[in-house]
Design a protein around this motif. Structure first.
Motif, mmCIF file in Angstrom:
data_model
loop_
_atom_site.group_PDB
_atom_site.id
_atom_site.type_symbol
_atom_site.label_atom_id
_atom_site.label_comp_id
_atom_site.label_asym_id
_atom_site.label_seq_id
_atom_site.Cartn_x
_atom_site.Cartn_y
_atom_site.Cartn_z
ATOM 1 N N ARG A 56 18.206 10.985 -2.017
ATOM 2 C CA ARG A 56 17.257 12.053 -1.676
ATOM 3 C C ARG A 56 15.897 11.812 -2.334
ATOM 4 N NH1 ARG A 56 20.458 17.349 -3.266
ATOM 5 N NH2 ARG A 56 21.784 15.894 -4.424
ATOM 6 N N ALA A 57 15.911 11.355 -3.567
ATOM 7 C CA ALA A 57 14.661 11.060 -4.250
ATOM 8 C C ALA A 57 13.945 9.900 -3.564
ATOM 9 C CB ALA A 57 14.927 10.725 -5.712
ATOM 10 N N LEU A 58 14.714 8.885 -3.152
ATOM 11 C CA LEU A 58 14.127 7.706 -2.515
ATOM 12 C C LEU A 58 13.429 8.057 -1.215
ATOM 13 C CD1 LEU A 58 13.703 4.651 -2.414
ATOM 14 C CD2 LEU A 58 15.922 4.466 -1.241
ATOM 15 N N VAL A 59 14.067 8.886 -0.372
ATOM 16 C CA VAL A 59 13.459 9.211 0.919
ATOM 17 C C VAL A 59 12.162 9.993 0.732
ATOM 18 C CG1 VAL A 59 14.645 11.426 1.319
ATOM 19 C CG2 VAL A 59 13.975 10.002 3.258
ATOM 20 N N LEU A 60 12.109 10.854 -0.261
ATOM 21 C CA LEU A 60 10.893 11.607 -0.520
ATOM 22 C C LEU A 60 9.793 10.715 -1.085
ATOM 23 C CD1 LEU A 60 12.555 14.814 -2.002
ATOM 24 C CD2 LEU A 60 11.352 14.641 0.183
ATOM 25 N N ILE A 61 10.163 9.838 -2.002
ATOM 26 C CA ILE A 61 9.188 8.923 -2.602
ATOM 27 C C ILE A 61 8.592 7.992 -1.551
ATOM 28 C CG2 ILE A 61 8.931 6.956 -4.168
ATOM 29 C CD1 ILE A 61 10.992 8.373 -6.004
ATOM 30 N N LEU A 62 9.451 7.445 -0.690
ATOM 31 C CA LEU A 62 8.964 6.534 0.345
ATOM 32 C C LEU A 62 8.017 7.250 1.310
ATOM 33 C CD1 LEU A 62 12.167 4.445 1.230
ATOM 34 C CD2 LEU A 62 10.156 3.735 -0.074
ATOM 35 N N GLY A 63 8.270 8.532 1.547
ATOM 36 C CA GLY A 63 7.371 9.297 2.396
ATOM 37 C C GLY A 63 5.975 9.371 1.811
ATOM 38 N N PHE A 64 5.892 9.578 0.504
ATOM 39 C CA PHE A 64 4.585 9.657 -0.144
ATOM 40 C C PHE A 64 3.936 8.283 -0.244
ATOM 41 C CE2 PHE A 64 6.719 13.476 -2.112
ATOM 42 C CZ PHE A 64 6.040 14.381 -1.316
ATOM 43 N N VAL A 65 4.735 7.231 -0.323
ATOM 44 C CA VAL A 65 4.184 5.874 -0.338
ATOM 45 C C VAL A 65 3.424 5.612 0.963
ATOM 46 C CG1 VAL A 65 4.822 3.425 -0.224
ATOM 47 C CG2 VAL A 65 5.865 4.907 -1.950
ATOM 48 N N GLY A 66 3.890 6.245 2.043
ATOM 49 C CA GLY A 66 3.211 6.089 3.324
ATOM 50 C C GLY A 66 1.756 6.512 3.264
ATOM 51 N N PHE A 67 1.457 7.542 2.484
ATOM 52 C CA PHE A 67 0.073 8.000 2.344
ATOM 53 C C PHE A 67 -0.795 6.908 1.732
ATOM 54 C CE2 PHE A 67 1.591 12.678 1.797
ATOM 55 C CZ PHE A 67 1.802 12.762 3.161
ATOM 56 N N VAL A 68 -0.256 6.225 0.739
ATOM 57 C CA VAL A 68 -1.013 5.159 0.072
ATOM 58 C C VAL A 68 -1.257 3.998 1.030
ATOM 59 C CG1 VAL A 68 -1.015 3.503 -1.826
ATOM 60 C CG2 VAL A 68 -0.065 5.782 -2.178
ATOM 61 N N LEU A 69 -0.249 3.661 1.819
ATOM 62 C CA LEU A 69 -0.390 2.551 2.761
ATOM 63 C C LEU A 69 -1.462 2.845 3.801
ATOM 64 C CD1 LEU A 69 3.356 1.570 3.339
ATOM 65 C CD2 LEU A 69 1.656 0.446 1.888
ATOM 66 N N VAL A 70 -1.460 4.071 4.325
ATOM 67 C CA VAL A 70 -2.465 4.433 5.333
ATOM 68 C C VAL A 70 -3.865 4.430 4.713
ATOM 69 C CG1 VAL A 70 -3.301 6.292 6.821
ATOM 70 C CG2 VAL A 70 -0.864 5.753 6.744
ATOM 71 N N GLY A 71 -3.996 5.037 3.544
ATOM 72 C CA GLY A 71 -5.296 5.060 2.881
ATOM 73 C C GLY A 71 -5.771 3.670 2.511
ATOM 74 N N GLY A 72 -4.870 2.852 1.988
ATOM 75 C CA GLY A 72 -5.220 1.492 1.608
ATOM 76 C C GLY A 72 -5.622 0.650 2.808
ATOM 77 N N LEU A 73 -4.904 0.826 3.910
ATOM 78 C CA LEU A 73 -5.234 0.087 5.133
ATOM 79 C C LEU A 73 -6.618 0.483 5.643
ATOM 80 C CD1 LEU A 73 -4.305 -1.849 7.358
ATOM 81 C CD2 LEU A 73 -3.301 0.109 8.551
ATOM 82 N N TYR A 74 -6.931 1.771 5.562
ATOM 83 C CA TYR A 74 -8.248 2.241 6.001
ATOM 84 C C TYR A 74 -9.354 1.631 5.143
ATOM 85 C CZ TYR A 74 -12.217 5.339 6.798
ATOM 86 O OH TYR A 74 -13.475 5.817 7.082
ATOM 87 N N LEU A 75 -9.143 1.592 3.838
ATOM 88 C CA LEU A 75 -10.142 1.007 2.942
ATOM 89 C C LEU A 75 -10.347 -0.471 3.235
ATOM 90 C CD1 LEU A 75 -9.195 2.660 -0.488
ATOM 91 C CD2 LEU A 75 -11.009 3.329 1.119
ATOM 92 N N ALA A 76 -9.256 -1.152 3.576
ATOM 93 C CA ALA A 76 -9.355 -2.580 3.869
ATOM 94 C C ALA A 76 -10.058 -2.834 5.201
ATOM 95 C CB ALA A 76 -7.959 -3.199 3.889
ATOM 96 N N VAL A 77 -9.680 -2.093 6.225
ATOM 97 C CA VAL A 77 -10.246 -2.288 7.561
ATOM 98 C C VAL A 77 -11.730 -1.950 7.596
ATOM 99 C CG1 VAL A 77 -10.207 -1.420 9.938
ATOM 100 C CG2 VAL A 77 -8.064 -1.957 8.770
ATOM 101 N N THR A 78 -12.140 -0.948 6.849
ATOM 102 C CA THR A 78 -13.549 -0.521 6.848
ATOM 103 C C THR A 78 -14.381 -1.212 5.768
ATOM 104 O OG1 THR A 78 -13.061 1.355 5.383
ATOM 105 C CG2 THR A 78 -12.951 1.749 7.774
ATOM 106 N N ASP A 79 -13.764 -2.146 5.042
ATOM 107 C CA ASP A 79 -14.450 -2.880 3.974
ATOM 108 C C ASP A 79 -14.980 -1.978 2.867
ATOM 109 O OD1 ASP A 79 -14.079 -5.406 5.161
ATOM 110 O OD2 ASP A 79 -15.818 -5.114 6.446
ATOM 111 N N ARG A 80 -14.391 -0.822 2.698
ATOM 112 C CA ARG A 80 -14.819 0.053 1.614
ATOM 113 C C ARG A 80 -14.248 -0.417 0.279
ATOM 114 N NH1 ARG A 80 -15.275 3.471 6.026
ATOM 115 N NH2 ARG A 80 -16.782 5.191 5.831
ATOM 116 N N GLY A 81 -13.042 -0.919 0.310
ATOM 117 C CA GLY A 81 -12.422 -1.423 -0.904
ATOM 118 C C GLY A 81 -11.968 -0.314 -1.834
#
Length: 270
Positions: A56-81
């Motif tokens: 149960r802890a793992l499924v919740l943690i992985l859900g929040f990791v998704g936020f970091v992946l989306v934000g990180g991908l946006y920073l990379a694609v837009t060259d914001r860093g």
């Protein structure tokens, strides 16, 4: 903060669409990043409250990791860093805003609780409660998850990415309102699925919008992601603390005001 050379000249409509798209993708990313947890423990699908605490802890943690992946991908694609991320050691002023945010969010929470009780409003359940069930230990685990994963990742994506993206076309107060509205609206279908009426869905969505307004204001005033993260984490920790106390002392059968607070605490968003 982004340097002037990095500022975009997008119009209001494009900025809103991009911000809304990021918010939606962020919420939707949880459906993807949590797949490994469901593959490891199928009980999470059929009887989540009966799965192991680790699952149960793992499924919740992985859900929040998704936020970091989306934000990180946006920073990379837009060259914001990653320099675009406004995270630094808090000053005395920042700590003052953290305290004000905690007090303000709790006051808002109490106000909503009173209104729910006075108007006898129904409230929808939160999907997180399906993983908690009647397990007090899981409530304590949730408090840890809130501080380490939930508040940091959610504030990173929805404040530092979504809200800050709106600064390009709107004033800061306008950006706070728009980002909060987007955040509330994308939660509408989430609560609608677990709700028996439109009114029951509207109550937790209103809590989401109000909380986002408070945390968005803190970020806009300080330009330090630490401030809304700390206030957000403390706010949710209090909610889960109330839920733990309710389970420990069986407050769900206590007087109406206490029972209502417990109900709202268990239904309130992360």
């Amino acid at each position: 903060m982004a340097t002037p050379s990095r500022r975009r000249t997008d119009g209001p409509l494009r900025s809103i669409l991009v911000a809304a798209g990021l918010a939606i993708v962020g919420l939707g990313s949880q459906q993807v990043t949590t797949i490994p947890a469901f593959l490891l423990d199928s009980q999470l699908i059929y009887a989540p409250a009966q799965a192991s605490i680790g699952s149960r802890a793992l499924v919740l943690i992985l859900g929040f990791v998704g936020f970091v992946l989306v934000g990180g991908l946006y920073l990379a694609v837009t060259d914001r860093g990653w320099s675009y991320v406004d995270l630094r050691t808090p000053t005395r002023r920042d700590w003052g805003y953290v305290l004000a945010g905690i007090v303000g969010s709790l006051a808002f929470y109490v106000l909503i609780s009173v209104l729910v009780q006075f108007l006898s409003l129904p409230t929808a359940d939160n999907s997180v409660t399906t993983y908690i069930g009647d397990d007090q230990t899981m409530v304590l685990v949730m408090i840890v998850i809130v501080f380490v994963f939930n508040a940091p990742t959610e504030e990173f994506l929805y404040r530092n990415i979504v809200q800050k993206r709106l600064y390009d076309a709107f004033s800061r107060p306008q950006a706070v309102v728009i980002a909060s509205a987007i955040f509330g609206l994308i939660h509408f279908p989430v609560y609608a699925v677990l709700s028996e009426s439109l009114l029951a869905t509207a109550v937790p969505v209103a809590v989401v919008f109000g909380g986002a307004m408070i945390f968005g204001y803190l970020y806009a005033k300080t330009d330090n992601l630490f401030v809304p993260i700390a206030a957000h984490a403390a706010f949710n920790a209090v909610q889960f603390g109330l839920l733990y106390i309710a389970m420990e002392y069986d407050l769900e059968t206590a007087d109406p005001s206490t029972s209502m607070l417990v109900e709202l605490a268990s239904a309130a968003p992360l």
